[in-house]
Every structure is written in structure tokens, then in C-alpha cells.
Design a protein around this motif. Sequence first.
Motif, PDB file in Angstrom:
ATOM      1  N   UNK A 113       0.827  -1.200   0.000  1.00 29.76           N
ATOM      2  CA  UNK A 113       0.000   0.000   0.000  1.00 29.76           C
ATOM      3  C   UNK A 113       0.863   1.252   0.000  1.00 29.76           C
ATOM      4  N   UNK A 114       1.842   1.292   0.872  1.00 25.60           N
ATOM      5  CA  UNK A 114       2.675   2.487   1.023  1.00 25.60           C
ATOM      6  C   UNK A 114       3.490   2.761  -0.234  1.00 25.60           C
ATOM      7  N   UNK A 115       4.160   1.748  -0.758  1.00 28.12           N
ATOM      8  CA  UNK A 115       5.024   1.948  -1.912  1.00 28.12           C
ATOM      9  C   UNK A 115       4.219   2.302  -3.145  1.00 28.12           C
ATOM     10  N   UNK A 116       3.090   1.608  -3.346  1.00 28.82           N
ATOM     11  CA  UNK A 116       2.305   1.876  -4.534  1.00 28.82           C
ATOM     12  C   UNK A 116       1.716   3.273  -4.496  1.00 28.82           C
TER      13      UNK A 116
ATOM     14  N   UNK B 202       2.832  -5.361 -14.513  1.00 26.45           N
ATOM     15  CA  UNK B 202       3.847  -4.672 -13.720  1.00 26.45           C
ATOM     16  C   UNK B 202       5.177  -4.718 -14.471  1.00 26.45           C
ATOM     17  N   UNK B 203       6.065  -3.768 -14.200  1.00 23.20           N
ATOM     18  CA  UNK B 203       7.368  -3.770 -14.878  1.00 23.20           C
ATOM     19  C   UNK B 203       8.184  -4.989 -14.460  1.00 23.20           C
ATOM     20  N   UNK B 204       8.672  -5.719 -15.451  1.00 16.08           N
ATOM     21  CA  UNK B 204       9.460  -6.907 -15.125  1.00 16.08           C
ATOM     22  C   UNK B 204      10.341  -7.261 -16.318  1.00 16.08           C
TER      23      UNK B 204
ATOM     24  N   UNK C   6      11.259 -15.356  -8.162  1.00 15.56           N
ATOM     25  CA  UNK C   6      11.145 -15.978  -6.843  1.00 15.56           C
ATOM     26  C   UNK C   6      10.602 -15.007  -5.801  1.00 15.56           C
ATOM     27  N   UNK C   7      10.864 -13.717  -5.974  1.00 17.13           N
ATOM     28  CA  UNK C   7      10.425 -12.749  -4.979  1.00 17.13           C
ATOM     29  C   UNK C   7       9.170 -11.988  -5.380  1.00 17.13           C
ATOM     30  N   UNK C   8       8.514 -12.427  -6.403  1.00 21.55           N
ATOM     31  CA  UNK C   8       7.277 -11.760  -6.807  1.00 21.55           C
ATOM     32  C   UNK C   8       6.181 -12.044  -5.785  1.00 21.55           C
ATOM     33  N   UNK C   9       5.531 -10.984  -5.333  1.00 23.23           N
ATOM     34  CA  UNK C   9       4.418 -11.085  -4.394  1.00 23.23           C
ATOM     35  C   UNK C   9       3.187 -10.463  -5.047  1.00 23.23           C
ATOM     36  N   UNK C  10       2.089 -11.177  -5.053  1.00 21.48           N
ATOM     37  CA  UNK C  10       0.857 -10.693  -5.669  1.00 21.48           C
ATOM     38  C   UNK C  10      -0.281 -10.824  -4.660  1.00 21.48           C
ATOM     39  N   UNK C  11      -0.993  -9.739  -4.444  1.00 19.26           N
ATOM     40  CA  UNK C  11      -2.168  -9.763  -3.571  1.00 19.26           C
ATOM     41  C   UNK C  11      -3.317  -9.062  -4.293  1.00 19.26           C
TER      42      UNK C  11
ATOM     43  N   UNK D  14      12.203  -5.161  -8.561  1.00 16.71           N
ATOM     44  CA  UNK D  14      12.440  -3.836  -9.113  1.00 16.71           C
ATOM     45  C   UNK D  14      11.458  -2.784  -8.607  1.00 16.71           C
ATOM     46  N   UNK D  15      10.165  -3.115  -8.620  1.00 16.49           N
ATOM     47  CA  UNK D  15       9.140  -2.117  -8.322  1.00 16.49           C
ATOM     48  C   UNK D  15       8.021  -2.722  -7.483  1.00 16.49           C
ATOM     49  N   UNK D  16       7.186  -1.816  -6.984  1.00 19.65           N
ATOM     50  CA  UNK D  16       5.933  -2.189  -6.350  1.00 19.65           C
ATOM     51  C   UNK D  16       4.843  -1.363  -7.019  1.00 19.65           C
ATOM     52  N   UNK D  17       3.799  -2.023  -7.478  1.00 14.04           N
ATOM     53  CA  UNK D  17       2.754  -1.306  -8.214  1.00 14.04           C
ATOM     54  C   UNK D  17       1.383  -1.682  -7.673  1.00 14.04           C
TER      55      UNK D  17
END
Length: 235
Positions: free
Chosen positions: A9-12, A37-39, A46-51, A120-123
Motif C-alpha cells: 500500500x505504502x510503496x504503490x 507490472x514492470x518486469x 522468486x520474490x514476486x508477491x501478488x495480492x 524492481x518495483x511495487x505497483x
Amino acid sequence: MKKLVTVLYVVSALLGAVVSSPLVALYGSDVILSCTFPHKPDSGTRRVMVVWQRKDSSGSDQVVHSYYYQRDQLDQQGEAYRNRTQIFPEEFCKGNASLKLMRVRLEDEGRYTCYVGNEQDNVEHSVDLVVTAPYVEPSLNFDLSNQDDHILLVFTSSGGYPSATIQWLNEAGNDITENSTTTQLADETGRFQIRSEVVFPAVENLSYTFILENRALQQRITRPVSVTLETPATL
């Protein structure tokens, strides 16, 4: 889980949220809610998080689907979405975190928000889902009973959502809807059952038009009605 969502929430918020145009889905069908998302193709996943979340009727955030640590994390998933959602980890390398929502219900309408974090990013990406259902072919009935020199015309239809716009036109194309009576009642699924009736003078020739519109689905049903009355021959 709560800590993960808070961070996204904060980063996006810093990056700015994207809201797509409303997505129209048919009742009972499957639909894809897009989220990109940018990728870089050569970076790991491995570190992709999706909610995926959606606000419920009380305004609280409800988890629709979540994925991290390289697997689905559905312990906190809202009960209404059990066995009805899917994301596609093999698509992460293309920057695709879209959600498949299956067997769409009327109560699925609303805004869905996708939060994605990677190396790389949080969107944040939101999409409004609109649920519709087409109306079935209207049936026409005539009722001549208990009508002194008048005819009752009745059109009925069902299965549609949202409620329809009903219109009656006379032979000249003038709107006579104010002379009609229409009821629209929701059934146990929330879809509408329609009954629209109008009483006409029993003259030799009748020519009218019944129009039903489901504007959310851009469905328009136009049915002309022509009635010819024959005067019994006298002996």
C-alpha cells in the motif's frame, strides 16, 4: 500477511495507482482481471508477491487471492472466492499478474485492486468489475377477459441484470410508456423478472412496439405487435 499488504500500500501510493476502465462480465462466466507490472524477462520471479483485494460491504479489505514464497497463500482468502480464483505464475516473467475469476456472481461486482512487489518495483492496479446478464426472449400474451372493448397486452421476460429500461411506442412512433405498468422483481439469484402490460382500445387494427433494453450489456430487444380484429359476420 497484513504486513505484506501494508508495505505494498505504502510503496504503490508513492508510484501512483492505475485504474482500468470498467470490465463487463456475464453472470456465470469466467473473466480475467488484468494486472501488469514492470518486469525484465531475464530477472527472476522468486520474490514476486501478488495480492488481489476487494473492499467488502463493510468497507474492509477482503483477500481475493494472494501469492508469495512461490506458491498460493489462500489461508486468508475470502470465503466467497474459495475455488473460484487463479493466477498464473508462469506469466510473471512477462509482467503479468492477472487474476481469473470463475463462475461470476452478481455479488462479485465492485473494485478489485492488485498489489505486486518484485525485485524492481511495487505497483498497484485497480479494475472495476460490472456484472450483467442478458434477458431472455420476451413472451407475449393477450387477455381479452373482463376488458370491455379493450385488449390487455402483456410482455414477460426474465434472467437479466441489471434492471431493464422498458418502452412502448404507438403506431406513429410516439412514446406511450406512461400508459403502461411494469414490474421488475429480483429472483433468488438477484436477476430480474419483468412483466410489462398495457391496455389498448379494441379497434380493428393495432400496431404497437415493445422495447426492452439492458444498457449495461448493450442489449436491445424490439418487438412490434400487430393485431387485427375481425367483426363477426351477421346472419
